[in-house]
Enzyme design. Structure first.
Site, PDB file in Angstrom:
ATOM      1  N   ARG A  76       0.894  -1.194   0.086  1.00  0.00           N
ATOM      2  CA  ARG A  76       0.013  -0.005  -0.069  1.00  0.00           C
ATOM      3  C   ARG A  76       0.699   1.274  -0.041  1.00  0.00           C
ATOM      4  O   ARG A  76       0.622   2.138  -0.561  1.00  0.00           O
ATOM      5  CB  ARG A  76      -1.023  -0.066   1.273  1.00  0.00           C
ATOM      6  CG  ARG A  76      -2.057  -1.086   0.983  1.00  0.00           C
ATOM      7  CD  ARG A  76      -2.972  -0.846   2.103  1.00  0.00           C
ATOM      8  NE  ARG A  76      -4.061   0.273   1.940  1.00  0.00           N
ATOM      9  CZ  ARG A  76      -4.836   0.509   0.955  1.00  0.00           C
ATOM     10  NH1 ARG A  76      -5.012  -0.455   0.383  1.00  0.00           N
ATOM     11  NH2 ARG A  76      -5.485   1.706   0.788  1.00  0.00           N
ATOM     12  N   ASN A 108      -9.092   8.744   5.112  1.00  0.00           N
ATOM     13  CA  ASN A 108      -7.862   8.285   4.403  1.00  0.00           C
ATOM     14  C   ASN A 108      -6.662   8.387   5.061  1.00  0.00           C
ATOM     15  O   ASN A 108      -6.524   9.333   5.939  1.00  0.00           O
ATOM     16  CB  ASN A 108      -7.850   9.143   3.086  1.00  0.00           C
ATOM     17  CG  ASN A 108      -8.919   8.994   2.088  1.00  0.00           C
ATOM     18  OD1 ASN A 108      -9.589   7.768   2.275  1.00  0.00           O
ATOM     19  ND2 ASN A 108      -9.066   9.637   0.916  1.00  0.00           N
ATOM     20  N   VAL A 109      -5.885   7.652   4.794  1.00  0.00           N
ATOM     21  CA  VAL A 109      -4.401   7.482   5.460  1.00  0.00           C
ATOM     22  C   VAL A 109      -3.286   7.852   4.713  1.00  0.00           C
ATOM     23  O   VAL A 109      -2.172   7.778   5.015  1.00  0.00           O
ATOM     24  CB  VAL A 109      -4.200   6.084   6.068  1.00  0.00           C
ATOM     25  CG1 VAL A 109      -5.269   5.604   7.093  1.00  0.00           C
ATOM     26  CG2 VAL A 109      -4.152   4.864   5.131  1.00  0.00           C
ATOM     27  N   HIS A 125      -8.434   8.228  10.806  1.00  0.00           N
ATOM     28  CA  HIS A 125      -7.777   6.727  10.745  1.00  0.00           C
ATOM     29  C   HIS A 125      -6.297   6.587  10.673  1.00  0.00           C
ATOM     30  O   HIS A 125      -5.583   5.533  10.234  1.00  0.00           O
ATOM     31  CB  HIS A 125      -8.542   5.927   9.519  1.00  0.00           C
ATOM     32  CG  HIS A 125     -10.052   5.758   9.887  1.00  0.00           C
ATOM     33  ND1 HIS A 125     -10.786   5.246   8.759  1.00  0.00           N
ATOM     34  CD2 HIS A 125     -10.618   5.894  10.847  1.00  0.00           C
ATOM     35  CE1 HIS A 125     -11.907   5.077   8.983  1.00  0.00           C
ATOM     36  NE2 HIS A 125     -11.916   5.410  10.260  1.00  0.00           N
ATOM     37  N   CYS A 133       4.706   2.119  17.999  1.00  0.00           N
ATOM     38  CA  CYS A 133       4.961   0.852  19.099  1.00  0.00           C
ATOM     39  C   CYS A 133       3.662  -0.022  19.180  1.00  0.00           C
ATOM     40  O   CYS A 133       2.795   0.895  19.704  1.00  0.00           O
ATOM     41  CB  CYS A 133       5.987   1.066  20.251  1.00  0.00           C
ATOM     42  SG  CYS A 133       6.189  -0.311  21.087  1.00  0.00           S
ATOM     43  N   CYS A 153      10.763  -1.960  17.769  1.00  0.00           N
ATOM     44  CA  CYS A 153      10.729  -0.708  18.556  1.00  0.00           C
ATOM     45  C   CYS A 153      12.223  -0.451  19.106  1.00  0.00           C
ATOM     46  O   CYS A 153      12.863  -1.338  19.794  1.00  0.00           O
ATOM     47  CB  CYS A 153       9.848  -0.665  19.610  1.00  0.00           C
ATOM     48  SG  CYS A 153       9.887   0.979  20.510  1.00  0.00           S
ATOM     49  N   CYS A 156      11.645  -0.536  23.258  1.00  0.00           N
ATOM     50  CA  CYS A 156      11.412  -1.768  23.761  1.00  0.00           C
ATOM     51  C   CYS A 156      11.371  -3.087  23.137  1.00  0.00           C
ATOM     52  O   CYS A 156      11.076  -4.026  23.933  1.00  0.00           O
ATOM     53  CB  CYS A 156      10.106  -1.452  24.553  1.00  0.00           C
ATOM     54  SG  CYS A 156       8.698  -1.579  23.503  1.00  0.00           S
ATOM     55  N   THR A 194     -17.243   8.357   0.112  1.00  0.00           N
ATOM     56  CA  THR A 194     -17.312   7.091   1.303  1.00  0.00           C
ATOM     57  C   THR A 194     -18.236   6.438   1.235  1.00  0.00           C
ATOM     58  O   THR A 194     -19.613   6.766   0.906  1.00  0.00           O
ATOM     59  CB  THR A 194     -17.157   8.033   2.720  1.00  0.00           C
ATOM     60  OG1 THR A 194     -17.153   6.966   3.747  1.00  0.00           O
ATOM     61  CG2 THR A 194     -18.234   9.118   2.713  1.00  0.00           C
TER      62      THR A 194
HETATM   63  P1  NAD Z   1     -14.809   2.536   0.874  1.00  0.00           P
HETATM   64  O1  NAD Z   1     -13.581   1.728   0.012  1.00  0.00           O
HETATM   65  O2  NAD Z   1     -15.646   1.775   1.854  1.00  0.00           O
HETATM   66  O3  NAD Z   1     -15.576   3.250  -0.159  1.00  0.00           O
HETATM   67  C1  NAD Z   1     -15.235   3.952  -1.129  1.00  0.00           C
HETATM   68  C2  NAD Z   1     -16.527   4.784  -1.671  1.00  0.00           C
HETATM   69  O4  NAD Z   1     -15.947   5.588  -2.864  1.00  0.00           O
HETATM   70  C3  NAD Z   1     -17.463   3.851  -2.341  1.00  0.00           C
HETATM   71  O5  NAD Z   1     -18.928   4.372  -1.974  1.00  0.00           O
HETATM   72  C4  NAD Z   1     -17.533   4.132  -3.899  1.00  0.00           C
HETATM   73  O6  NAD Z   1     -18.541   4.319  -4.476  1.00  0.00           O
HETATM   74  C5  NAD Z   1     -16.700   5.727  -3.923  1.00  0.00           C
HETATM   75  N1  NAD Z   1     -15.895   6.115  -4.953  1.00  0.00           N
HETATM   76  C6  NAD Z   1     -15.336   5.349  -5.806  1.00  0.00           C
HETATM   77  N2  NAD Z   1     -14.718   6.101  -6.487  1.00  0.00           N
HETATM   78  C7  NAD Z   1     -15.193   7.229  -6.278  1.00  0.00           C
HETATM   79  C8  NAD Z   1     -14.613   8.368  -7.248  1.00  0.00           C
HETATM   80  N3  NAD Z   1     -13.753   8.857  -8.005  1.00  0.00           N
HETATM   81  N4  NAD Z   1     -15.205   9.742  -6.377  1.00  0.00           N
HETATM   82  C9  NAD Z   1     -15.976   9.731  -5.480  1.00  0.00           C
HETATM   83  N5  NAD Z   1     -16.331   8.489  -4.801  1.00  0.00           N
HETATM   84  C10 NAD Z   1     -15.793   7.407  -5.434  1.00  0.00           C
HETATM   85  O7  NAD Z   1     -13.977   3.625   1.430  1.00  0.00           O
HETATM   86  P2  NAD Z   1     -14.440   4.302   2.761  1.00  0.00           P
HETATM   87  O8  NAD Z   1     -15.773   4.723   3.205  1.00  0.00           O
HETATM   88  O9  NAD Z   1     -13.185   5.446   3.001  1.00  0.00           O
HETATM   89  O10 NAD Z   1     -14.055   3.202   4.164  1.00  0.00           O
HETATM   90  C11 NAD Z   1     -12.926   2.228   3.923  1.00  0.00           C
HETATM   91  C12 NAD Z   1     -11.924   2.308   5.038  1.00  0.00           C
HETATM   92  O11 NAD Z   1     -10.616   2.060   4.359  1.00  0.00           O
HETATM   93  C13 NAD Z   1     -11.546   3.675   5.416  1.00  0.00           C
HETATM   94  O12 NAD Z   1     -11.460   3.453   6.951  1.00  0.00           O
HETATM   95  C14 NAD Z   1     -10.069   4.233   5.084  1.00  0.00           C
HETATM   96  O13 NAD Z   1      -9.523   4.534   6.071  1.00  0.00           O
HETATM   97  C15 NAD Z   1      -9.462   2.956   4.477  1.00  0.00           C
HETATM   98  N6  NAD Z   1      -8.983   3.283   3.128  1.00  0.00           N
HETATM   99  C16 NAD Z   1      -8.091   4.206   3.007  1.00  0.00           C
HETATM  100  C17 NAD Z   1      -7.629   4.577   1.782  1.00  0.00           C
HETATM  101  C18 NAD Z   1      -6.419   5.495   1.403  1.00  0.00           C
HETATM  102  O14 NAD Z   1      -6.137   6.274   2.461  1.00  0.00           O
HETATM  103  N7  NAD Z   1      -6.634   6.198   0.192  1.00  0.00           N
HETATM  104  C19 NAD Z   1      -7.873   3.617   0.536  1.00  0.00           C
HETATM  105  C20 NAD Z   1      -8.712   2.488   0.943  1.00  0.00           C
HETATM  106  C21 NAD Z   1      -9.264   2.332   2.111  1.00  0.00           C
END
Ligand code: NAD
Length: 250
Positions: A76, A108-109, A125, A133, A153, A156, A194
């Site tokens: 990732r 998003n992370v 998140h 750690c 770590c 520790c 989301t």
């Molecule tokens: P999710 O994967 O559950 O849902 C993604 C949503 O985005 C879906 O509803 C989809 O229809 C929509 N989508 C797809 N393409 C799009 C676009 N171009 N424009 C707008 N919307 C679009 O994601 P979530 O709700 O963020 O939850 C998943 C968990 O996974 C979160 O906790 C997150 O922290 C983590 N995550 C993070 C990343 C990142 O940091 N980029 C990536 C994957 C998952």
């Protein structure tokens, strides 16, 4: 609730944004999809197709197989390191300058909101680039690791893990409190990219609606939040958000 052509935003939607003195936005993986960072659903391809996210991003998974969890996070990080912000990230950075009190809350992370220039970002998140750690949660700066051994770590010798919130874990209290407060005190709440399935983040748009805010959803697909949205803008955030800002502020 209207299903809108993104090129034909209704006047009351534009006025609602133009007049808002306080707004909040919750972003999810969909906002970074156009930057090439797959959503969890889309990441389940190739090498990782046979795993559910819960089997890779959970304390249980890490306890059972830290090497595999690190492998998934290295993969990732590789994806994220090559990713650049897309027009949706830049539009949100712009929104921060246009609305007097604007709170950006992200699940998003990947850190792409910061890269795009957003200054106030609540990372619910965590952040994939930080490590901590696994024993005491203290952040660990430098980690040398290899494919065979999970990093340790330096203080520790506990196992080091990515500083992200895994399935089944609590969110950082301060971040959640700030997000809750923003949801309760905004006139407009944008839910962008989301799925509205991951709690407690998925409750934030509902808290905003209960507190009197107008909910705007931007997503190509329907979500459980759609019935609560006053405006449901169907399509990719990277297309819709810049057009929306253009329509409101020119
Ligand atoms: P999710 O994967 O559950 O849902 C993604 C949503 O985005 C879906 O509803 C989809 O229809 C929509 N989508 C797809 N393409 C799009 C676009 N171009 N424009 C707008 N919307 C679009 O994601 P979530 O709700 O963020 O939850 C998943 C968990 O996974 C979160 O906790 C997150 O922290 C983590 N995550 C993070 C990343 C990142 O940091 N980029 C990536 C994957 C998952």
């Amino acid at each position: 609730m209207d299903n809108l052509n993104p090129l034909n935003f209704p006047a009351d939607l534009l006025a609602c944004l133009r007049l808002a003195r306080a707004a909040a936005a919750l972003t999810g993986a969909g906002v970074s999809a156009e930057s090439g960072v797959p959503t969890f659903r889309d990441a389940q391809t190739g090498l990782w197709a046979r795993y559910r996210p819960e089997d890779l991003a959970s304390p249980q998974a890490f306890a059972e197989n830290p090497v595999q969890v690190w492998e998934w996070y290295r993969w990732r990080r590789g994806l994220v390191s090559g990713a650049l912000p897309n027009p949706a990230h830049y539009a949100l950075a712009d929104l921060e300058k246009r609305i007097p009190r604007f709170t950006l809350i992200t699940q998003n992370v990947d850190g792409l909101h910061h890269t795009a220039g957003s200054r106030q970002v609540i990372e619910l998140h965590g952040n994939i680039w930080r490590n901590k750690c696994s024993r005491d949660g203290a952040q660990v700066e430098v980690v040398s690791s290899n494919q065979e051994n999970p990093p340790l770590c330096p203080r520790c010798s506990g196992l080091v893990r990515p500083d992200v919130v895994w399935f089944g874990e609590q969110l950082p209290a301060e971040a959640l409190e700030a997000a809750w407060d923003a949801a309760q005190h905004c006139a407009v709440f944008l839910s962008i990219g989301t799925s509205g399935l991951v709690q407690p983040a998925a409750s934030l748009p509902l808290i905003a609606v209960q507190s009197g805010a107008t909910l705007i959803e931007i997503n190509p697909d329907e979500t459980p939040l759609t019935p609560h949205a006053s405006y449901s803008l169907r399509g990719p955030a990277g297309l819709i958000l810049p057009e929306l800002l253009q329509a409101v502020w020119g």
